[in-house]
Design an enzyme around this catalytic site. Structure first.
Site, PDB file in Angstrom:
ATOM      1  CB  ALA A  77      -0.914  -0.007   1.229  1.00  0.00           C
ATOM      2  N   GLY A  78       0.521   2.180  -0.852  1.00  0.00           N
ATOM      3  CA  GLY A  78       1.297   3.424  -0.891  1.00  0.00           C
ATOM      4  C   GLY A  78       0.592   4.481  -1.716  1.00  0.00           C
ATOM      5  CB  THR A 118       2.477   9.878  -5.317  1.00  0.00           C
ATOM      6  OG1 THR A 118       1.285   9.875  -6.116  1.00  0.00           O
ATOM      7  CG2 THR A 118       3.366   8.718  -5.710  1.00  0.00           C
ATOM      8  CG  PHE A 164      11.946  18.076  -9.773  1.00  0.00           C
ATOM      9  CD1 PHE A 164      12.960  19.026  -9.908  1.00  0.00           C
ATOM     10  CD2 PHE A 164      10.641  18.521  -9.629  1.00  0.00           C
ATOM     11  CE1 PHE A 164      12.666  20.388  -9.902  1.00  0.00           C
ATOM     12  CE2 PHE A 164      10.347  19.882  -9.613  1.00  0.00           C
ATOM     13  CZ  PHE A 164      11.362  20.806  -9.756  1.00  0.00           C
ATOM     14  N   GLY A 165      10.361  16.476  -6.912  1.00  0.00           N
ATOM     15  CA  GLY A 165       8.960  16.470  -6.478  1.00  0.00           C
ATOM     16  C   GLY A 165       8.599  15.326  -5.550  1.00  0.00           C
ATOM     17  CD  GLN A 166       8.121  10.492  -6.564  1.00  0.00           C
ATOM     18  OE1 GLN A 166       9.044   9.797  -6.956  1.00  0.00           O
ATOM     19  NE2 GLN A 166       6.892  10.021  -6.399  1.00  0.00           N
ATOM     20  CE1 TYR A 193       5.543   6.473  -3.806  1.00  0.00           C
ATOM     21  CE2 TYR A 193       7.738   6.482  -4.784  1.00  0.00           C
ATOM     22  CZ  TYR A 193       6.491   5.885  -4.612  1.00  0.00           C
ATOM     23  OH  TYR A 193       6.223   4.691  -5.252  1.00  0.00           O
TER      24      TYR A 193
HETATM   25  N1  CAA Z   1      13.162  17.957 -13.258  1.00  0.00           N
HETATM   26  C1  CAA Z   1      13.802  19.148 -13.319  1.00  0.00           C
HETATM   27  N2  CAA Z   1      13.174  20.333 -13.252  1.00  0.00           N
HETATM   28  C2  CAA Z   1      11.850  20.304 -13.102  1.00  0.00           C
HETATM   29  C3  CAA Z   1      11.107  19.106 -13.030  1.00  0.00           C
HETATM   30  C4  CAA Z   1      11.822  17.903 -13.115  1.00  0.00           C
HETATM   31  N3  CAA Z   1      11.216  16.711 -13.062  1.00  0.00           N
HETATM   32  N4  CAA Z   1       9.806  19.410 -12.865  1.00  0.00           N
HETATM   33  C5  CAA Z   1       9.729  20.752 -12.852  1.00  0.00           C
HETATM   34  N5  CAA Z   1      10.957  21.292 -13.013  1.00  0.00           N
HETATM   35  C6  CAA Z   1      11.312  22.697 -13.064  1.00  0.00           C
HETATM   36  C7  CAA Z   1      10.378  23.454 -13.994  1.00  0.00           C
HETATM   37  O1  CAA Z   1      10.847  23.425 -15.306  1.00  0.00           O
HETATM   38  C8  CAA Z   1      10.392  24.826 -13.394  1.00  0.00           C
HETATM   39  O2  CAA Z   1      11.589  25.483 -13.730  1.00  0.00           O
HETATM   40  P1  CAA Z   1      11.633  27.104 -13.825  1.00  0.00           P
HETATM   41  O3  CAA Z   1      11.350  27.597 -12.445  1.00  0.00           O
HETATM   42  O4  CAA Z   1      13.023  27.382 -14.293  1.00  0.00           O
HETATM   43  O5  CAA Z   1      10.578  27.469 -14.815  1.00  0.00           O
HETATM   44  C9  CAA Z   1      10.455  24.517 -11.923  1.00  0.00           C
HETATM   45  O6  CAA Z   1      11.133  23.260 -11.790  1.00  0.00           O
HETATM   46  C10 CAA Z   1       9.052  24.401 -11.414  1.00  0.00           C
HETATM   47  O7  CAA Z   1       9.123  24.042 -10.108  1.00  0.00           O
HETATM   48  P2  CAA Z   1       7.754  23.807  -9.367  1.00  0.00           P
HETATM   49  O8  CAA Z   1       8.034  23.672  -7.941  1.00  0.00           O
HETATM   50  O9  CAA Z   1       6.784  24.880  -9.766  1.00  0.00           O
HETATM   51  O10 CAA Z   1       7.319  22.386  -9.987  1.00  0.00           O
HETATM   52  P3  CAA Z   1       5.901  22.052 -10.527  1.00  0.00           P
HETATM   53  O11 CAA Z   1       4.900  22.355  -9.470  1.00  0.00           O
HETATM   54  O12 CAA Z   1       5.709  22.593 -11.878  1.00  0.00           O
HETATM   55  O13 CAA Z   1       6.009  20.434 -10.712  1.00  0.00           O
HETATM   56  C11 CAA Z   1       5.927  18.233  -9.877  1.00  0.00           C
HETATM   57  C12 CAA Z   1       6.417  19.642  -9.639  1.00  0.00           C
HETATM   58  C13 CAA Z   1       4.402  18.170  -9.910  1.00  0.00           C
HETATM   59  C14 CAA Z   1       6.435  17.380  -8.732  1.00  0.00           C
HETATM   60  C15 CAA Z   1       6.470  17.719 -11.224  1.00  0.00           C
HETATM   61  O14 CAA Z   1       7.845  17.968 -11.288  1.00  0.00           O
HETATM   62  C16 CAA Z   1       6.275  16.216 -11.402  1.00  0.00           C
HETATM   63  O15 CAA Z   1       5.159  15.730 -11.604  1.00  0.00           O
HETATM   64  N6  CAA Z   1       7.366  15.467 -11.345  1.00  0.00           N
HETATM   65  C17 CAA Z   1       7.342  14.006 -11.498  1.00  0.00           C
HETATM   66  C18 CAA Z   1       7.359  13.380 -10.142  1.00  0.00           C
HETATM   67  C19 CAA Z   1       7.452  11.891 -10.299  1.00  0.00           C
HETATM   68  O16 CAA Z   1       8.282  11.358 -11.016  1.00  0.00           O
HETATM   69  N7  CAA Z   1       6.572  11.164  -9.605  1.00  0.00           N
HETATM   70  C20 CAA Z   1       6.570   9.738  -9.680  1.00  0.00           C
HETATM   71  C21 CAA Z   1       5.167   9.243  -9.396  1.00  0.00           C
HETATM   72  S1  CAA Z   1       5.014   7.506  -9.694  1.00  0.00           S
HETATM   73  C22 CAA Z   1       5.821   6.831  -8.422  1.00  0.00           C
HETATM   74  O17 CAA Z   1       6.214   7.467  -7.492  1.00  0.00           O
HETATM   75  C23 CAA Z   1       6.041   5.346  -8.505  1.00  0.00           C
HETATM   76  C24 CAA Z   1       7.456   5.005  -8.369  1.00  0.00           C
HETATM   77  O18 CAA Z   1       7.825   4.396  -7.389  1.00  0.00           O
HETATM   78  C25 CAA Z   1       8.411   5.342  -9.454  1.00  0.00           C
END
Ligand code: CAA
Length: 249
Positions: free
Chosen positions: A92-93, A95, A151-153, A156
């Site tokens: 269970a998990g 994001t 990025f964003g985790q 997690y």
């Molecule tokens: N890598 C590098 N830079 C990134 C980026 C990334 N992945 N995502 C956004 N940025 C940059 C943007 O280009 C922007 O740059 P500028 O400020 O220069 O314009 C800046 O960072 C935006 O930052 P924010 O804080 O505003 O980011 P956001 O709110 O637009 O997005 C996020 C953040 C929603 C987390 C998005 O990055 C995202 O969805 N990332 C993917 C996360 C991910 O991989 N999750 C996996 C889910 S599945 C899982 O977890 C299962 C598993 O075990 C693998």
């Protein structure tokens, strides 16, 4: 086969694939689902039909894995309704992705409680039985992002890295009791969890996976099934990577 396997979060996504695979392998499978998640509840009838159509009898129990008392109740119900659990899959998990500067305390807590505290809460219920019977398998789903970050985790990745430390420690404690404790670290799998990622971001992620695609849930379920089997008796404290080569980038 008389062994009983319990899969948390076993009616959706990767958990459903793991439950189906273990049922196919002949285990008596029990799953849990979270009654507080409308998406999970909405899918319950379809999941039950899919299991029945496949010829599997799988009981489903409601539990909030982030709540210790709920897990105590679950364990009592499973013991009374099915029997002692031999194989536990901590799957269970959730994001709650957000860059760290935007991440709220609520998002941090939700992921830590559901993804990491849950492993303590659920494992605690079944470990004594496994040790006293001299057999057990504890398999917890970590993530490639617990190994490399993403990025964003921050929440997690921290929880999933925590699962690896938990696994190695408890493995050492149970090694002489016939109980193995392992983790599986999947990469990106084709489930609803990954489907939530914004398409252009997901395309960028998939482009970095050396095999060039998402995993199928059954490919991860196969790793879990191997760790559950007698063939894996000498594997404990391990974290098996199944990430299409992503970790090596
Ligand atoms: N890598 C590098 N830079 C990134 C980026 C990334 N992945 N995502 C956004 N940025 C940059 C943007 O280009 C922007 O740059 P500028 O400020 O220069 O314009 C800046 O960072 C935006 O930052 P924010 O804080 O505003 O980011 P956001 O709110 O637009 O997005 C996020 C953040 C929603 C987390 C998005 O990055 C995202 O969805 N990332 C993917 C996360 C991910 O991989 N999750 C996996 C889910 S599945 C899982 O977890 C299962 C598993 O075990 C693998």
């Amino acid at each position: 086969m008389t062994r009983i396997a319990l899969v948390t979060g076993g009616t959706t996504g990767l958990g459903a694939a793991i439950a189906a695979r273990l049922a196919k392998d002949g285990y008596t499978v029990v799953v849990t689902y979270y009654p507080g998640d409308a998406r999970v509840i909405a899918g319950l009838a379809a999941w039950k039909k899919a299991m029945a159509d496949a010829g599997y009898t799988v009981k489903a129990y409601p539990v909030d894995v982030s709540d210790f008392d709920s897990c105590i109740t679950l364990a009592a119900d499973v013991q009374a309704g099915v029997g002692p659990v031999d194989i536990l899959v901590n799957n269970a998990g959730i994001t709650a992705d957000a860059s760290f500067r935007k991440m709220t305390k609520t998002e941090w807590d939700a992921v830590m409680h559901t993804n990491l505290d849950s492993v303590f809460h659920v494992t605690k219920q079944f470990v004594e039985g496994m040790a006293s019977r001299g057999f057990g398998r504890i398999i917890s789903i970590s993530s490639v992002n617990g190994q490399k970050g993403e990025f964003g985790q921050a929440n997690y990745a921290a929880a999933k890295a925590g699962i690896i430390g938990f696994t190695k420690s408890v493995a050492a404690e149970l090694a002489k009791k016939g109980v193995t404790v392992n983790a599986v670290a999947p990469g990106y799998v084709g489930t609803d969890m990954v489907a939530k990622i914004e398409p252009s971001i997901l395309a960028g992620i998939v482009a970095k996976v050396p095999v060039g695609r998402l995993a199928r849930p059954d490919e991860i379920a196969a790793v879990v099934a191997f760790l559950a089997s007698d063939d894996a008796a000498f594997i404990t404290g391990a974290c098996i990577d199944a990430n299409g080569g992503l970790y090596f980038r």
